[in-house]
Design a protein around this motif. Sequence first.
Motif, PDB file in Angstrom:
ATOM      1  N   LEU A   1      21.599  38.546  26.307  1.00  0.00           N
ATOM      2  CA  LEU A   1      20.193  38.126  26.291  1.00  0.00           C
ATOM      3  C   LEU A   1      19.999  36.612  26.287  1.00  0.00           C
ATOM      4  O   LEU A   1      18.919  36.134  26.609  1.00  0.00           O
TER       5      LEU A   1
ATOM      6  N   VAL B   1      24.222  41.679  22.451  1.00  0.00           N
ATOM      7  CA  VAL B   1      22.934  41.048  22.156  1.00  0.00           C
ATOM      8  C   VAL B   1      22.974  39.554  22.446  1.00  0.00           C
ATOM      9  O   VAL B   1      22.094  39.009  23.134  1.00  0.00           O
TER      10      VAL B   1
ATOM     11  N   LEU C   1      14.319  44.917  27.243  1.00  0.00           N
ATOM     12  CA  LEU C   1      15.503  44.331  26.617  1.00  0.00           C
ATOM     13  C   LEU C   1      16.630  45.351  26.525  1.00  0.00           C
ATOM     14  O   LEU C   1      17.805  45.008  26.704  1.00  0.00           O
TER      15      LEU C   1
ATOM     16  N   ALA D   1      16.756  47.636  21.054  1.00  0.00           N
ATOM     17  CA  ALA D   1      15.623  46.721  21.035  1.00  0.00           C
ATOM     18  C   ALA D   1      14.324  47.504  20.996  1.00  0.00           C
ATOM     19  O   ALA D   1      14.250  48.645  21.467  1.00  0.00           O
TER      20      ALA D   1
ATOM     21  N   ARG E   1      18.429  45.397  29.737  1.00  0.00           N
ATOM     22  CA  ARG E   1      19.329  44.253  29.891  1.00  0.00           C
ATOM     23  C   ARG E   1      20.604  44.439  29.059  1.00  0.00           C
ATOM     24  O   ARG E   1      21.700  44.115  29.518  1.00  0.00           O
ATOM     25  N   LEU E   2      20.447  44.970  27.849  1.00  0.00           N
ATOM     26  CA  LEU E   2      21.617  45.241  27.021  1.00  0.00           C
ATOM     27  C   LEU E   2      22.539  46.259  27.687  1.00  0.00           C
ATOM     28  O   LEU E   2      23.765  46.100  27.695  1.00  0.00           O
TER      29      LEU E   2
END
Length: 396
Positions: A94, A90, A225, A220, A228-229
Motif C-alpha cells: 500500500l 500492508v 484496499l 481492510a 490491492r492487498l
Amino acid sequence: MKNSRGSLVRPHPLPGSASRPVVTPLSPSVVYASDTPDALDDQYEGRVFGYTYSREGHPNGDVVAARLDEMEGASGGIVTGSGMSAVSAVLLGLLKQGDHVLGGNQLYGRSLRMMAEDLPRLGIDTSLADPCDVDAMRAAIRPETKMILVEVVSNPTLRVADIAGIAALAKESGALLVIDNTFTTPRAFRPFDHGADIVIHSVTKLLAGHSDVMLGYAVARDPALNDRLRVFGVTAGLTASPFDCWLAERGMLSFDLRFDRSQETAARLADHLAGLDGVKRVLYPMRADHPDHARAVQLLGDQGCNMVSFELTGGRASANAFTKAADGLSFAPTLGDVGTTLSHPASSSHRALTPDRRAALGISEGFFRVSVGLEDPDALLQIMTDAVAAARAAEG
C-alpha cells in the motif's frame, strides 16, 4: 480392448457423494483444471467462481479467511504465509516511495526492523513514537504520512495504546490506521469498532494456538484496499500453505475456550508473581498497578488476555537460573501455544536493540514475558514459585 483412460496419469475425478464431510477436506492441489479456455475466461473475469492456481487462492485459505472475517466484523481479508508476510503485504502493498509511515515504538521486533531498515531502503520514510502518548504521535506526523501502525497491547511490555487518540489523529491527518491485533485478538478487541482502517494478525499465535502453524491475515475496511492487498500478495508469493490453513481452522474451533481459560490463569499468575520475593514488578493490564490500567479497562473491558510480563530483581544470571528451574515450561520465543512459554526479550525478540534502547523500553536482563497456556493453574503457580526462588538464589 484396453480402456485408453487406463494409461492416463490422472484419469478419474473424485467420486460424487450424496453426503458431505463434517471436517473441511484438505486441498493441497497447486492447480485446478478447467474445461475450456472460455470457462477459464469466465473465472478470471468474475462471471463464475473457481480456483485456478493456488498462489491465487485455494479452498482451505478461503475457509480460514472467512472465519477471521467473521471474527473481526470484516469481509475480503487475505490469509498469508506468516504474520510478518501480512505486515509486509500492508506496508509494501500500500505504500510507495516518498510516503511516510509512523509506527508505535514497541512494535514486534521484526516489524521494528522493517520500519528501521527495509522501508527506508525502498524510499519509504519511517519514524517511531510512543503510542501511549498521542501528543508524541502527533508531533511525529508529517504531510506525507500515509499510515500509522500500532499494536493495542505492546510486545513485550504490555503497554496499552491510546487507540481513541490515535484514531482521531489518523482521521485528522488522512492517514490509514493499521492495528496489529495479534495479542488482543477479536475476543478482547475489535479494531474496526475503534476507527481502524486495516487489521493484521499473526494467526500463528493464539488463533491457531498449537505452535504447528505459520500464517498471517490482513483485512481492510475499504474493499479497494483489500483488492490491492490481494494482488500484491499473489504477486509477491505470500501464499499460505493449504495444510497450515487446515490446521489453523482446527485450532480456531477451540479458540474461545482456550482464550478464556488461559486468560483466567494469567490473571491469577500476575497476582501470584507480584507477591514473590525476587520479582521487581509485574505487568498485566487488569491489575490496578499497571500504568495504563484505566485505558485497558476502557478498551478491553475485563479481557486482560493471556500475556503476563515481569522483571526479576537480578540480571542475566538470575534469568538463566529461572529458565532452568521452570521445569516443564518451554523457553521459546513464541506465544499463544496451548502450553505456557517463557520469552526473554533481551536475548530473543529485542536482541538487536542496544542495551540503552532496551532500557528505555523497560526491558532489562531480568525481564520476561509469559504466554500463559492451559496447564493446571495451581501447578503453574508452583513452577513459577520454584523458578523465581532459583533466580533469587542466583543473584549472589
